[in-house]
Enzyme design. Sequence first.
Site, PDB file in Angstrom:
ATOM      1  N   LYS A  18     -26.578 -58.729 -30.698  1.00 42.75           N
ATOM      2  CA  LYS A  18     -27.160 -58.458 -28.993  1.00 42.75           C
ATOM      3  C   LYS A  18     -28.578 -59.391 -28.961  1.00 42.75           C
ATOM      4  CE  LYS A  18     -26.779 -55.059 -28.759  1.00 42.75           C
ATOM      5  NZ  LYS A  18     -26.933 -54.015 -30.221  1.00 42.75           N
ATOM      6  N   ARG A  93     -28.685 -46.966 -23.477  1.00 41.40           N
ATOM      7  CA  ARG A  93     -28.019 -46.818 -24.891  1.00 41.40           C
ATOM      8  C   ARG A  93     -27.159 -45.152 -24.447  1.00 41.40           C
ATOM      9  NH1 ARG A  93     -30.609 -49.983 -29.066  1.00 41.40           N
ATOM     10  NH2 ARG A  93     -29.047 -49.418 -30.427  1.00 41.40           N
ATOM     11  N   ARG A 132     -28.763 -57.976 -42.918  1.00 36.89           N
ATOM     12  CA  ARG A 132     -29.527 -59.121 -42.261  1.00 36.89           C
ATOM     13  C   ARG A 132     -30.909 -59.043 -42.883  1.00 36.89           C
ATOM     14  NH1 ARG A 132     -29.023 -56.324 -36.218  1.00 36.89           N
ATOM     15  NH2 ARG A 132     -30.410 -54.607 -36.985  1.00 36.89           N
ATOM     16  N   ARG A 165     -34.607 -54.218 -42.354  1.00 39.15           N
ATOM     17  CA  ARG A 165     -34.766 -53.244 -40.977  1.00 39.15           C
ATOM     18  C   ARG A 165     -35.165 -51.510 -41.694  1.00 39.15           C
ATOM     19  NH1 ARG A 165     -32.337 -54.685 -34.952  1.00 39.15           N
ATOM     20  NH2 ARG A 165     -32.482 -51.416 -35.566  1.00 39.15           N
ATOM     21  N   ARG A 176     -26.035 -44.348 -36.867  1.00 36.35           N
ATOM     22  CA  ARG A 176     -26.168 -45.473 -35.657  1.00 36.35           C
ATOM     23  C   ARG A 176     -24.763 -45.806 -35.317  1.00 36.35           C
ATOM     24  NH1 ARG A 176     -29.160 -50.584 -38.150  1.00 36.35           N
ATOM     25  NH2 ARG A 176     -28.497 -51.367 -35.815  1.00 36.35           N
TER      26      ARG A 176
END
Length: 227
Positions: A18, A93, A132, A165, A176
């Site tokens: 996103k 969310r 990532r 992260r 998550r």
Amino acid sequence: MADDDIRIVLMGPPGVGKGTQAKLLTETLAVPHISSGDLFRTNYQEATPLGMQIKKYMTEGLLVPENITISIVMEAVLSSQAKKGFILDGFPRTITQAEALDQALTKQNKFVDFTLNIDVPTEQLVKRLASRLLCSSCQTTYNTETQPPKSEGLCDLCNTPLYQRDDDGQAAVKKRFQVYNNDSRPLLKYYGSQGKLINIDGTGTLMKVHQHLLQAISNISSNNIPG
Ligand code: AMP
């Protein structure tokens, strides 16, 4: 859409891209990218009082409490920079957040034009999250497998060191996805029932997905609203 304004919500599970796609879209659409995650991360990295308050939620992959989230995002959404619109990423969310957004916009005779929901199978997303990396300065995202930086560990754009992260670790990622399934998936129905949901296949390359998004936006802009 009634005029040149454009208000888009980008949705999708963790790691779907996103943030990267929103950054590409802002260049074309000339409206700001508002990312709740980036707003929180900046506070967290700068150790502001807000950052200290939300640290625990972020590192554990939990949602930051509604009152904090809604007030920080609404400030950005209603700011003068977002007068002509925005691309929202990571917000709403929950249904409560979506309702708060609708209410705040309605007061200004504005509304969310549509929601682009990027989807990718969960197994692929878990792999993506594990590889990532993020720039600690400009927040540009890289992937050691599919989109590595030109110099190892450094941002192509500002040469700042990249980091992983805290919430891309295994335990937080699992949490998550649980949170996404419980709290965020119901939003698909929320926007779907308003005729504002457009599903986008997110499995291709970054530029392929970008093209899909642009095509969807262009279809809507020419009043070709999908059923
Ligand atoms: P993101 O960068 O969108 O993946 O967000 C990173 C983290 O910030 C999330 O796991 C949450 O802890 C927090 N966060 C971001 N957006 C929201 C939101 N809309 N509601 C609650 N927490 C959020």
